[in-house]
Design a protein around this motif. Sequence first.
Motif, PDB file in Angstrom:
ATOM      1  N   VAL A  82       0.924  -1.188  -0.039  1.00  0.00           N
ATOM      2  CA  VAL A  82      -0.113  -0.159   0.027  1.00  0.00           C
ATOM      3  C   VAL A  82       0.854   1.242  -0.075  1.00  0.00           C
ATOM      4  N   ALA A  83       0.549   2.095  -1.016  1.00  0.00           N
ATOM      5  CA  ALA A  83       1.463   3.297  -0.897  1.00  0.00           C
ATOM      6  C   ALA A  83       0.571   4.281  -0.128  1.00  0.00           C
ATOM      7  N   VAL A  84       1.103   5.208   0.687  1.00  0.00           N
ATOM      8  CA  VAL A  84       0.551   5.999   1.615  1.00  0.00           C
ATOM      9  C   VAL A  84       0.590   7.576   1.462  1.00  0.00           C
ATOM     10  N   TYR A  85      -0.338   8.258   1.061  1.00  0.00           N
ATOM     11  CA  TYR A  85      -0.558   9.701   0.725  1.00  0.00           C
ATOM     12  C   TYR A  85      -0.738  10.366   2.100  1.00  0.00           C
ATOM     13  N   VAL A  86      -0.458  11.569   2.668  1.00  0.00           N
ATOM     14  CA  VAL A  86      -0.912  12.240   3.594  1.00  0.00           C
ATOM     15  C   VAL A  86      -2.163  13.254   3.177  1.00  0.00           C
ATOM     16  N   LEU A  87      -2.808  13.461   4.031  1.00  0.00           N
ATOM     17  CA  LEU A  87      -4.242  14.010   3.744  1.00  0.00           C
ATOM     18  C   LEU A  87      -4.191  15.001   4.894  1.00  0.00           C
ATOM     19  N   ALA A  88      -3.677  16.165   4.701  1.00  0.00           N
ATOM     20  CA  ALA A  88      -3.975  17.364   5.794  1.00  0.00           C
ATOM     21  C   ALA A  88      -5.603  17.820   5.626  1.00  0.00           C
ATOM     22  N   VAL A  89      -6.255  17.381   6.779  1.00  0.00           N
ATOM     23  CA  VAL A  89      -7.747  17.516   6.882  1.00  0.00           C
ATOM     24  C   VAL A  89      -8.015  18.849   6.991  1.00  0.00           C
ATOM     25  N   THR A  90      -8.900  19.363   6.298  1.00  0.00           N
ATOM     26  CA  THR A  90      -9.326  20.661   6.378  1.00  0.00           C
ATOM     27  C   THR A  90     -10.986  20.837   6.739  1.00  0.00           C
ATOM     28  N   ASP A  91     -11.846  19.400   6.443  1.00  0.00           N
ATOM     29  CA  ASP A  91     -13.312  19.375   6.569  1.00  0.00           C
ATOM     30  C   ASP A  91     -13.540  18.073   7.149  1.00  0.00           C
ATOM     31  N   HIS A  92     -14.598  17.965   8.186  1.00  0.00           N
ATOM     32  CA  HIS A  92     -15.174  16.566   8.220  1.00  0.00           C
ATOM     33  C   HIS A  92     -16.640  16.728   8.016  1.00  0.00           C
ATOM     34  N   LEU A  93     -17.127  15.950   6.899  1.00  0.00           N
ATOM     35  CA  LEU A  93     -18.557  16.161   6.425  1.00  0.00           C
ATOM     36  C   LEU A  93     -19.422  15.500   7.630  1.00  0.00           C
ATOM     37  N   PRO A  94     -20.691  16.020   7.626  1.00  0.00           N
ATOM     38  CA  PRO A  94     -21.698  15.712   8.436  1.00  0.00           C
ATOM     39  C   PRO A  94     -22.054  14.218   8.114  1.00  0.00           C
ATOM     40  N   ASN A  95     -22.032  13.837   6.838  1.00  0.00           N
ATOM     41  CA  ASN A  95     -22.645  12.632   6.502  1.00  0.00           C
ATOM     42  C   ASN A  95     -21.575  12.223   5.400  1.00  0.00           C
ATOM     43  N   TRP A  96     -21.253  10.770   5.328  1.00  0.00           N
ATOM     44  CA  TRP A  96     -20.520  10.232   4.401  1.00  0.00           C
ATOM     45  C   TRP A  96     -20.931   8.877   4.008  1.00  0.00           C
ATOM     46  N   ARG A  97     -20.618   8.351   2.699  1.00  0.00           N
ATOM     47  CA  ARG A  97     -20.919   7.036   2.295  1.00  0.00           C
ATOM     48  C   ARG A  97     -20.904   5.900   3.272  1.00  0.00           C
ATOM     49  N   GLU A  98     -19.972   5.590   3.817  1.00  0.00           N
ATOM     50  CA  GLU A  98     -19.631   4.347   4.897  1.00  0.00           C
ATOM     51  C   GLU A  98     -19.781   4.914   6.531  1.00  0.00           C
ATOM     52  N   GLN A  99     -20.380   5.802   6.601  1.00  0.00           N
ATOM     53  CA  GLN A  99     -20.854   6.052   8.174  1.00  0.00           C
ATOM     54  C   GLN A  99     -21.854   5.223   8.458  1.00  0.00           C
ATOM     55  N   GLY A 100     -21.282   4.824   9.573  1.00  0.00           N
ATOM     56  CA  GLY A 100     -22.096   3.894  10.391  1.00  0.00           C
ATOM     57  C   GLY A 100     -21.488   2.470  10.312  1.00  0.00           C
ATOM     58  N   GLN A 101     -20.750   2.180   9.111  1.00  0.00           N
ATOM     59  CA  GLN A 101     -20.173   0.753   8.869  1.00  0.00           C
ATOM     60  C   GLN A 101     -18.649   0.724   9.452  1.00  0.00           C
ATOM     61  N   ARG A 102     -18.165   1.769   9.693  1.00  0.00           N
ATOM     62  CA  ARG A 102     -16.870   1.605  10.447  1.00  0.00           C
ATOM     63  C   ARG A 102     -16.747   2.794  11.622  1.00  0.00           C
ATOM     64  N   ASP A 103     -16.043   2.395  12.610  1.00  0.00           N
ATOM     65  CA  ASP A 103     -15.631   3.262  13.558  1.00  0.00           C
ATOM     66  C   ASP A 103     -14.572   4.295  13.126  1.00  0.00           C
ATOM     67  N   VAL A 104     -14.607   5.239  13.642  1.00  0.00           N
ATOM     68  CA  VAL A 104     -13.603   6.617  13.120  1.00  0.00           C
ATOM     69  C   VAL A 104     -12.969   7.182  14.377  1.00  0.00           C
ATOM     70  N   GLN A 105     -11.697   7.110  14.431  1.00  0.00           N
ATOM     71  CA  GLN A 105     -11.121   7.823  15.616  1.00  0.00           C
ATOM     72  C   GLN A 105      -9.805   8.614  15.459  1.00  0.00           C
ATOM     73  N   TRP A 106      -9.689   9.984  15.855  1.00  0.00           N
ATOM     74  CA  TRP A 106      -8.483  10.766  15.923  1.00  0.00           C
ATOM     75  C   TRP A 106      -7.725  10.422  16.990  1.00  0.00           C
ATOM     76  N   VAL A 107      -6.465  10.106  16.846  1.00  0.00           N
ATOM     77  CA  VAL A 107      -5.773   9.760  17.782  1.00  0.00           C
ATOM     78  C   VAL A 107      -4.070  10.171  17.650  1.00  0.00           C
ATOM     79  N   SER A 108      -3.394  10.212  18.584  1.00  0.00           N
ATOM     80  CA  SER A 108      -1.820  10.678  18.762  1.00  0.00           C
ATOM     81  C   SER A 108      -1.155   9.664  17.702  1.00  0.00           C
ATOM     82  N   PRO A 109      -0.115  10.085  17.048  1.00  0.00           N
ATOM     83  CA  PRO A 109       0.616   8.998  16.217  1.00  0.00           C
ATOM     84  C   PRO A 109       1.134   7.882  17.016  1.00  0.00           C
ATOM     85  N   GLU A 110       1.570   8.081  18.258  1.00  0.00           N
ATOM     86  CA  GLU A 110       2.050   7.153  19.359  1.00  0.00           C
ATOM     87  C   GLU A 110       0.652   5.861  19.613  1.00  0.00           C
TER      88      GLU A 110
END
Length: 136
Positions: A82-110
């Motif tokens: 897998v090639a990894v590309y950094v995405l500097a996030v500017t917006d978090h949408l209120p609704n998205w395609r796979e919402q509810g199918q996955r857990d999403v979590q912001w965490v420290s790099p560690e």
Amino acid sequence: MAALPVRQAADGGLEVLLVTTRETRRWIPPKGWPMKGRKPYRAAAIEAQEEAGVTGQISKTPVGHYSYGKRLAGGGVVPCQVAVYVLAVTDHLPNWREQGQRDVQWVSPEVAAMLVEEPELAALILDLARSTSLEE
């Protein structure tokens, strides 16, 4: 290819967004297969929007690669890189395609490095955190 969504934390550090896989519930960055007619970094940005509901500025070159075994329905495993590309996030949408199918979590790099199962991905996340400033 994968997008590694990042943002600046309240304390000035870096945060990484991870999602769970739909079947095994492992923590991963948003990722997917190549898309016909799309550059890999654009496809990675689309995956981040569909899987995690985030948009932003995507790097045009990968920051690294990692390997994993794709588990197939029949029980087999296919090696993938897998090639990894950094995405500097500017917006978090209120609704998205796979919402509810996955857990999403912001965490420290560690914490992200501890949550992901792939050692190469953990090392990539930690290296990125040591070398990246969102102001670049």
